[in-house]
Design an enzyme around this catalytic site. Structure first.
Site, PDB file in Angstrom:
ATOM      1  N   MET A  26       0.961  -1.105   0.037  1.00 30.06           N
ATOM      2  CA  MET A  26      -0.032   0.105  -0.018  1.00 30.06           C
ATOM      3  C   MET A  26       0.997   1.222   0.005  1.00 30.06           C
ATOM      4  SD  MET A  26      -3.420  -0.894   2.085  1.00 30.06           S
ATOM      5  CE  MET A  26      -2.728  -0.750   3.660  1.00 30.06           C
ATOM      6  N   ASN A  28       4.093   3.864   1.010  1.00 35.97           N
ATOM      7  CA  ASN A  28       4.889   4.293   2.252  1.00 35.97           C
ATOM      8  C   ASN A  28       5.945   3.175   2.624  1.00 35.97           C
ATOM      9  OD1 ASN A  28       4.646   5.284   5.475  1.00 35.97           O
ATOM     10  ND2 ASN A  28       5.193   6.443   4.060  1.00 35.97           N
ATOM     11  N   HIS A  30       9.073   0.943   3.395  1.00 38.25           N
ATOM     12  CA  HIS A  30      10.135   0.951   4.163  1.00 38.25           C
ATOM     13  C   HIS A  30      10.995  -0.329   3.892  1.00 38.25           C
ATOM     14  CE1 HIS A  30       8.070  -2.070   6.068  1.00 38.25           C
ATOM     15  NE2 HIS A  30       6.975  -1.418   6.316  1.00 38.25           N
ATOM     16  N   HIS A  33       9.548  -3.678   3.140  1.00 38.42           N
ATOM     17  CA  HIS A  33       9.079  -3.801   1.843  1.00 38.42           C
ATOM     18  C   HIS A  33      10.174  -4.207   0.886  1.00 38.42           C
ATOM     19  CE1 HIS A  33       5.791  -1.191   3.174  1.00 38.42           C
ATOM     20  NE2 HIS A  33       4.959  -2.183   3.098  1.00 38.42           N
ATOM     21  N   GLN A  57     -10.415  -2.689   2.742  1.00 33.93           N
ATOM     22  CA  GLN A  57      -9.785  -3.310   3.886  1.00 33.93           C
ATOM     23  C   GLN A  57      -9.708  -2.436   4.930  1.00 33.93           C
ATOM     24  OE1 GLN A  57      -5.970  -4.383   1.839  1.00 33.93           O
ATOM     25  NE2 GLN A  57      -4.866  -3.880   3.669  1.00 33.93           N
ATOM     26  N   SER A 183       4.545   0.368   7.957  1.00 35.35           N
ATOM     27  CA  SER A 183       4.568   1.859   7.830  1.00 35.35           C
ATOM     28  C   SER A 183       3.732   2.941   8.767  1.00 35.35           C
ATOM     29  CB  SER A 183       3.298   1.815   6.453  1.00 35.35           C
ATOM     30  OG  SER A 183       4.134   1.299   5.468  1.00 35.35           O
TER      31      SER A 183
HETATM   32  O1  PAF Z   1      -0.206  -5.974   3.419  1.00 33.67           O
HETATM   33  C1  PAF Z   1      -0.646  -4.986   3.102  1.00 33.67           C
HETATM   34  O2  PAF Z   1       0.080  -4.002   2.770  1.00 33.67           O
HETATM   35  C2  PAF Z   1      -1.872  -5.108   2.347  1.00 33.67           C
HETATM   36  O3  PAF Z   1      -2.795  -5.812   3.073  1.00 33.67           O
HETATM   37  C3  PAF Z   1      -1.781  -5.574   0.900  1.00 33.67           C
HETATM   38  C4  PAF Z   1      -1.438  -7.374   0.771  1.00 33.67           C
HETATM   39  C5  PAF Z   1      -1.017  -5.119  -0.050  1.00 33.67           C
HETATM   40  C6  PAF Z   1      -3.255  -5.817   0.215  1.00 33.67           C
HETATM   41  O4  PAF Z   1      -4.041  -4.343   0.268  1.00 33.67           O
END
Ligand code: PAF
Length: 278
Positions: A26, A28, A30, A33, A57, A183
């Site tokens: 999503m 932002n 760090h 990721h 979500q 994040s």
């Molecule tokens: O873990 C996340 O950042 C989110 O839940 C994902 C897997 C990108 C789905 O929006």
């Protein structure tokens, strides 16, 4: 790195590759990721990341509107990590009409722990990940162990729908003091950031109690909740569960200890796997 905004652009960028490896985010971004992106580079013939803040979500009172959108900085970080293709669709691209078809995960796995405190969260996650997988069509998708329950839910989704993708776990990256990278750590004040390490330390203490042979798991959980509460946290759960499916464990099961707690206005989650019970 090629930046794509639409599904045809994405598909054109990936044409000819046999083994795309994918990291959904999503934004932002760090170092946690970026470690997943490096894993994607190692596992695929092309690495693909997505950035999309998925409205589905978030509950109405949660931080969808204020979730940090830092596309320019994220692109630079992805580029430096060697990401080949970024898919960063606008909301109208991914959800051109209201997303009324949803992926409904198994309530036994998705309505407990995070799902109990964030109802509908895993439906939103599964729905967007299913759609992302359909857009990217990767052979490998990497999800971090930091979101342990999400990893299990998505593994089960891939298995039960026979999706042609291998779901691979990425290790949790931690700051020097042990705080899991997230994040949402960016929401913490200086004082809260210093205190935040208590979440992973409390999980460590729970794991140590199990390893030392303590059998009353409920007592360990209660102690952990009380310890955090006494320091000013508002814990949602501190739970010892079977690692395979997050159900109450039986003797000999591999365990995971999971925690979610609010520090000021920031909700943090973390977990620790405990390979074997004594
Ligand atoms: O873990 C996340 O950042 C989110 O839940 C994902 C897997 C990108 C789905 O929006």
């Amino acid at each position: 790195m090629q930046i794509t905004r639409t599904i045809p652009e994405l598909r054109a960028a990936l044409a000819g590759y046999l083994r795309p490896a994918f990291v959904a985010t999503m934004g932002n971004l760090h170092d946690g990721h970026l470690a997943l992106v490096r894993q994607a580079r190692a596992l695929g013939d092309v690495s693909v990341a997505s950035i999309f803040v998925n409205r589905l979500q978030f509950l109405p009172h949660e931080d969808f509107a204020t979730y940090p959108r830092t596309l320019e900085a994220d692109c630079a970080r992805l580029q430096a990590a060697g990401c080949n293709v970024l898919f960063a669709p606008a909301e109208e691209v991914l959800y051109p009409e209201p997303q009324t078809f949803k992926v409904l995960p198994d309530p036994a796995l998705a309505d407990i722990l995070e799902g109990q405190f964030r109802p509908g969260f895993f439906t939103g996650v599964c729905t967007v990940v299913m759609k992302m997988l359909s857009c990217v069509q990767p052979r490998v998708a990497i999800f971090g162990r930091k979101d342990y329950q999400q990893l299990l839910v998505l593994r089960q989704m891939a298995r039960q729908f026979a999706l042609p993708v291998e779901v691979v776990a990425g290790e949790t990256q931690r700051a020097g003091d042990g705080l899991a990278l997230s994040s949402r750590n960016g929401y913490l004040s200086t004082e809260e950031r210093a205190e935040a390490v208590q979440l992973s330390q409390t999980l460590q203490a729970m794991a140590a109690a199990v390893r030392s042979g303590e059998r009353n798991l409920a007592a360990i959980e209660t102690r952990a909740m009380e310890a955090l509460t006494a320091r000013g946290w508002k814990p949602d759960y501190m739970a010892l569960r079977r690692a395979a499916d997050l159900q109450p464990p039986k003797p000999g099961d591999a365990l995971v200890v999971l925690g979610a707690a609010r520090l000021g206005n920031t909700r943090l989650i973390d977990n620790l796997e405990i390979p074997t019970t004594p």
